[in-house]
Motif scaffolding. Structure first.
Motif, PDB file in Angstrom:
ATOM      1  N   VAL A 187       3.988   7.460   3.427  1.00 40.80           N
ATOM      2  CA  VAL A 187       3.314   6.194   3.727  1.00 40.80           C
ATOM      3  C   VAL A 187       3.639   5.153   2.660  1.00 40.80           C
ATOM      4  O   VAL A 187       4.000   4.011   2.949  1.00 40.80           O
ATOM      5  CB  VAL A 187       1.790   6.420   3.838  1.00 40.80           C
ATOM      6  CG1 VAL A 187       1.039   5.094   3.866  1.00 40.80           C
ATOM      7  CG2 VAL A 187       1.468   7.251   5.075  1.00 40.80           C
ATOM      8  N   ALA A 188       3.529   5.570   1.381  1.00 37.86           N
ATOM      9  CA  ALA A 188       3.761   4.632   0.282  1.00 37.86           C
ATOM     10  C   ALA A 188       5.212   4.178   0.201  1.00 37.86           C
ATOM     11  O   ALA A 188       5.488   3.051  -0.235  1.00 37.86           O
ATOM     12  CB  ALA A 188       3.335   5.273  -1.038  1.00 37.86           C
ATOM     13  N   ASP A 189       6.138   5.042   0.628  1.00 37.98           N
ATOM     14  CA  ASP A 189       7.566   4.723   0.543  1.00 37.98           C
ATOM     15  C   ASP A 189       8.124   4.131   1.835  1.00 37.98           C
ATOM     16  O   ASP A 189       9.333   3.940   1.950  1.00 37.98           O
ATOM     17  CB  ASP A 189       8.364   5.993   0.190  1.00 37.98           C
ATOM     18  CG  ASP A 189       8.034   6.525  -1.192  1.00 37.98           C
ATOM     19  OD1 ASP A 189       7.491   5.766  -2.017  1.00 37.98           O
ATOM     20  OD2 ASP A 189       8.308   7.715  -1.450  1.00 37.98           O
ATOM     21  N   SER A 190       7.267   3.849   2.808  1.00 38.08           N
ATOM     22  CA  SER A 190       7.730   3.430   4.133  1.00 38.08           C
ATOM     23  C   SER A 190       8.268   2.009   4.171  1.00 38.08           C
ATOM     24  O   SER A 190       8.964   1.630   5.115  1.00 38.08           O
ATOM     25  CB  SER A 190       6.577   3.555   5.137  1.00 38.08           C
ATOM     26  OG  SER A 190       5.539   2.625   4.804  1.00 38.08           O
ATOM     27  N   GLY A 191       7.911   1.208   3.157  1.00 33.89           N
ATOM     28  CA  GLY A 191       8.258  -0.208   3.203  1.00 33.89           C
ATOM     29  C   GLY A 191       7.249  -1.038   3.967  1.00 33.89           C
ATOM     30  O   GLY A 191       7.370  -2.270   4.039  1.00 33.89           O
ATOM     31  N   ILE A 192       6.221  -0.389   4.533  1.00 36.16           N
ATOM     32  CA  ILE A 192       5.153  -1.070   5.259  1.00 36.16           C
ATOM     33  C   ILE A 192       3.962  -1.235   4.319  1.00 36.16           C
ATOM     34  O   ILE A 192       3.617  -0.297   3.596  1.00 36.16           O
ATOM     35  CB  ILE A 192       4.722  -0.240   6.489  1.00 36.16           C
ATOM     36  CG1 ILE A 192       5.912   0.030   7.411  1.00 36.16           C
ATOM     37  CG2 ILE A 192       3.595  -0.939   7.254  1.00 36.16           C
ATOM     38  CD1 ILE A 192       5.622   1.075   8.482  1.00 36.16           C
ATOM     39  N   PRO A 193       3.329  -2.403   4.270  1.00 32.55           N
ATOM     40  CA  PRO A 193       2.092  -2.520   3.487  1.00 32.55           C
ATOM     41  C   PRO A 193       1.098  -1.448   3.932  1.00 32.55           C
ATOM     42  O   PRO A 193       0.890  -1.250   5.136  1.00 32.55           O
ATOM     43  CB  PRO A 193       1.603  -3.932   3.814  1.00 32.55           C
ATOM     44  CG  PRO A 193       2.858  -4.685   4.184  1.00 32.55           C
ATOM     45  CD  PRO A 193       3.715  -3.694   4.907  1.00 32.55           C
ATOM     46  N   TRP A 194       0.461  -0.765   2.985  1.00 28.71           N
ATOM     47  CA  TRP A 194      -0.282   0.443   3.327  1.00 28.71           C
ATOM     48  C   TRP A 194      -1.620   0.548   2.607  1.00 28.71           C
ATOM     49  O   TRP A 194      -1.864  -0.108   1.599  1.00 28.71           O
ATOM     50  CB  TRP A 194       0.551   1.687   3.016  1.00 28.71           C
ATOM     51  CG  TRP A 194       0.964   1.797   1.559  1.00 28.71           C
ATOM     52  CD1 TRP A 194       2.025   1.153   0.973  1.00 28.71           C
ATOM     53  CD2 TRP A 194       0.322   2.541   0.522  1.00 28.71           C
ATOM     54  NE1 TRP A 194       2.083   1.465  -0.366  1.00 28.71           N
ATOM     55  CE2 TRP A 194       1.060   2.321  -0.678  1.00 28.71           C
ATOM     56  CE3 TRP A 194      -0.789   3.382   0.478  1.00 28.71           C
ATOM     57  CZ2 TRP A 194       0.710   2.900  -1.890  1.00 28.71           C
ATOM     58  CZ3 TRP A 194      -1.144   3.969  -0.733  1.00 28.71           C
ATOM     59  CH2 TRP A 194      -0.394   3.733  -1.895  1.00 28.71           C
ATOM     60  N   THR A 195      -2.456   1.414   3.164  1.00 30.64           N
ATOM     61  CA  THR A 195      -3.745   1.773   2.572  1.00 30.64           C
ATOM     62  C   THR A 195      -3.948   3.268   2.781  1.00 30.64           C
ATOM     63  O   THR A 195      -3.764   3.758   3.902  1.00 30.64           O
ATOM     64  CB  THR A 195      -4.913   1.027   3.238  1.00 30.64           C
ATOM     65  OG1 THR A 195      -4.706  -0.391   3.123  1.00 30.64           O
ATOM     66  CG2 THR A 195      -6.246   1.398   2.591  1.00 30.64           C
TER      67      THR A 195
END
Length: 254
Positions: A122-130
């Motif tokens: 999730v953190a490395d996806s390039g998508i802003p995340w929570t």
């Protein structure tokens, strides 16, 4: 003006069953990725697919602005999450929200490692995340206690402590996070009290009219050492729910 669609994986599970009506009440259309076909209902669309088999995932993320990833199982969570994050990235998803578990980075169990790898995807996806790490739900603690109570002697692993939290309170927090701005790794969420397994068992046995002798046992190996050290706990800085284990049992068992 129609609100952007929110895709939920695991939307038919315990947590999803609480989250979906909260998101609908906020005015958002919800899409649920499910392995078994279901008819659409008012404001809820079902897309048939399977993350582990990479089936239906592209259709599920298509047009979704936010993805709330609740789906999980005893194995394969890391691969399922990688499949989802790749598809979500290609689809231009703007916010990816993930529910993990406290201790994912500290307890040396294979299942915990898949949760940690999922967090990293999730953190490395390039998508802003929570990402929100939560303690064990009351529902899961009840399942565990029920199974142990079927034995003639109730095993009590020495040093194992839990902070069970109400799934409805976690759902409310996840809804808030899903509708808010991407926030990275947010404070963990726990229940209001700390219990060893005997303390969880006693009110259950009392309400179910059973008597079981308690037998202390030892969890072996690295996992046992981690649990005895409290690696599955967050004692400071957590978001703390209000509903207690005893209140949950009173509602569930009467």
């Amino acid at each position: 003006m129609t609100s952007p669609t929110i895709l939920i994986t695991g939307g038919t599970g315990t947590l999803g069953g609480h989250v979906v009506p909260l998101l609908r009440a906020s005015g958002h259309d919800v899409r649920i990725l499910t392995r078994h076909p279901r008819p659409d209902t008012d404001g809820v669309e079902y897309v048939t697919g399977d993350l582990l088999r990479n089936q239906g995932v592209e259709a599920a993320v298509d047009g979704a602005a936010t993805v709330l990833h609740l789906a999980g199982g005893p194995k394969g969570d890391d691969e399922a999450t990688r499949t989802l994050t790749r598809a979500a990235s290609r689809a231009g998803v703007r916010h990816l929200v993930y529910i993990s578990v406290i201790g994912a980075d500290r307890v040396p169990l294979a299942w915990m490692r898949t949760k940690l790898e999922s967090e990293r995807s999730v953190a490395d996806s390039g998508i802003p995340w929570t990402t929100l790490r939560a303690a064990q739900f009351h529902d899961l603690a009840l399942t565990m206690v029920e199974k142990m109570a079927r034995m003639p002697v109730f095993p009590v692993p020495g040093g194992l402590r839990l902070q069970p939290v109400d799934s409805r309170e976690v759902a409310a927090r996840l809804t808030e996070l899903t509708l808010g701005a991407p926030s990275g790794l947010v404070p963990d969420m726990t229940g209001p009290h700390l219990y060893d397994l005997a303390a969880l068992a006693r009110p259950y046995l009392r309400r179910s009219g059973r008597r079981r002798p308690m037998l202390p046992v030892r969890i072996p190996g690295k996992a046992g050492r981690a649990y005895r050290a409290g690696a599955n706990l967050t004692l400071e800085g957590a978001e703390v729910g209000k509903r207690t284990w005893e209140e949950f049992l009173a509602e569930r068992l009467g």
